[in-house]
Design an enzyme around this catalytic site. Structure first.
Site, mmCIF file in Angstrom:
data_model
loop_
_atom_site.group_PDB
_atom_site.id
_atom_site.type_symbol
_atom_site.label_atom_id
_atom_site.label_comp_id
_atom_site.label_asym_id
_atom_site.label_seq_id
_atom_site.Cartn_x
_atom_site.Cartn_y
_atom_site.Cartn_z
ATOM 1 N N TYR A 1 5.491 31.273 -1.532
ATOM 2 C CA TYR A 1 4.912 32.540 -1.105
ATOM 3 C C TYR A 1 4.790 33.514 -2.272
ATOM 4 C CZ TYR A 1 4.204 36.354 2.346
ATOM 5 O OH TYR A 1 3.705 37.375 3.097
ATOM 6 N N ASN A 2 5.812 33.556 -3.104
ATOM 7 C CA ASN A 2 5.832 34.442 -4.257
ATOM 8 C C ASN A 2 4.615 34.243 -5.163
ATOM 9 O OD1 ASN A 2 7.341 36.090 -6.501
ATOM 10 N ND2 ASN A 2 6.889 34.114 -7.446
ATOM 11 N N LYS A 3 4.247 32.994 -5.423
ATOM 12 C CA LYS A 3 3.110 32.723 -6.313
ATOM 13 C C LYS A 3 1.795 33.172 -5.699
ATOM 14 C CE LYS A 3 1.029 29.130 -9.211
ATOM 15 N NZ LYS A 3 -0.359 29.452 -8.810
ATOM 16 N N ALA B 1 1.117 44.365 -0.927
ATOM 17 C CA ALA B 1 0.161 45.461 -0.683
ATOM 18 C C ALA B 1 0.823 46.829 -0.715
ATOM 19 C CB ALA B 1 -0.553 45.241 0.651
ATOM 20 N N ASP C 1 8.006 19.362 2.126
ATOM 21 C CA ASP C 1 8.910 20.393 1.608
ATOM 22 C C ASP C 1 9.421 21.301 2.725
ATOM 23 O OD1 ASP C 1 8.872 19.513 -0.983
ATOM 24 O OD2 ASP C 1 7.363 20.943 -1.673
ATOM 25 N N ARG D 1 6.111 51.914 -0.190
ATOM 26 C CA ARG D 1 5.378 51.941 1.078
ATOM 27 C C ARG D 1 4.278 50.895 1.000
ATOM 28 N NH1 ARG D 1 3.260 56.892 4.864
ATOM 29 N NH2 ARG D 1 2.498 55.545 6.537
ATOM 30 N N THR E 1 7.345 29.231 -6.695
ATOM 31 C CA THR E 1 6.067 28.516 -6.619
ATOM 32 C C THR E 1 5.466 28.567 -5.216
ATOM 33 O OG1 THR E 1 7.200 26.424 -6.134
ATOM 34 C CG2 THR E 1 6.727 26.907 -8.446
#
EC number: 2.7.1.23
Length: 267
Positions: A166-168, A188, A52, A151, A164
């Site tokens: 980095y977001n997941k 964070a 991918d 922040r 599906t």
């Protein structure tokens, strides 16, 4: 009459071992009437060979073209989200093509504009992080409405197909790619009496614009991730992110839908 898509370009890492595995595909393409070209600008079918990540690079390095078809062939033991075929299974490729088991899927991409000047495209996501080990501050606007002051370590803005990736990993939602939208997920965030954020991912319609205005204090080296590449640009003031009118057309198997891929990968 539409032009036949028969000029094919193979995108892959040119090492000796992989070149031996690619050659049978080149021969097969020529056998079925395709003209294999060495210049991707002359192709109307671009085939990525690898994983991918290779597919993302193929799309990026060929300019996010919306006038051609992209196809992904995996060199791994399993197929990926963008790779519907495996390199050794040429019989399956021929059978799928000859029995009309292939269809074209249109994937949305996002356009990122930095300080009203340079623009970039992303198929998976755009991430904004501090280039040093320190939190930084951004004002978040939705359609020019001030939404929150953030922040923290940064933010991820993902497409449905990128949901599906980095977001997941930061507990963002998995989104059906048939929905034209973008998803915003925090990295964070710091929530206290001075800074207050939503604290969860949120999804915006593809008709909306997200603007991130970066506080100049201590933010001289933001790191911007564009899919699997990173940019380091000094003194960024504003980042506008929206769904592009451009789409990436990919070739996929009819029996290998997005949700079948999700089930195969995560369940």
């Amino acid at each position: 009459m539409p032009e036949r898509r028969n000029r094919m370009y193979f995108f892959y890492k040119h090492d000796d071992e992989l070149m031996k595995r690619v050659q049978p595909l080149v021969n097969l393409a020529k056998e079925y009437g395709f003209v294999v070209v060495d210049d991707h600008t002359k192709a109307n079918v671009i085939v990525s060979i690898g994983d991918d990540g290779s597919f993302l690079q193929a799309v990026r390095q060929t300019g996010f073209r919306d006038d051609c078809l992209y196809a992904g062939i995996s060199t791994l033991s399993s197929r990926g989200f963008y790779c519907d075929f495996q390199i050794e299974d040429t019989e399956h490729m021929v059978q799928a093509a000859s029995s009309e088991q292939i269809e074209v899927r249109r994937y949305p991409i996002i356009e990122v504009t930095i300080d009203n000047a340079a623009s970039f495209f992303c198929l998976n996501e755009c991430s904004i992080r501090s280039g040093i080990i320190k939190t930084f501050v951004m004002d978040v606007f939705i359609d020019d409405l001030h939404f929150e002051t953030f922040r923290g370590d940064g933010m991820i803005v993902a497409t449905p197909t990128g949901s599906t990736a980095y977001n997941k990993s930061v507990n963002g939602a998995v989104v059906d790619p048939l929905l034209p939208c973008i998803q915003v997920s925090e990295l964070a965030s710091l929530n206290n009496n001075r800074y207050r954020t939503l604290g969860s991912s949120f999804i915006l319609s593809g008709k909306r614009k997200l603007t991130l205005k970066i506080s100049p204090e201590g933010n001289h080296y933001p790191l911007i991730g564009m899919d699997n590449e990173a940019l380091s640009i000094r003194h960024i003031e504003k980042i506008d992110i929206a769904l592009s009118n451009r789409v990436i057309k990919t070739v996929r198997l009819k029996d290998n839908s997005f949700w079948e891929k999700v089930k195969r990968t995560f369940l």
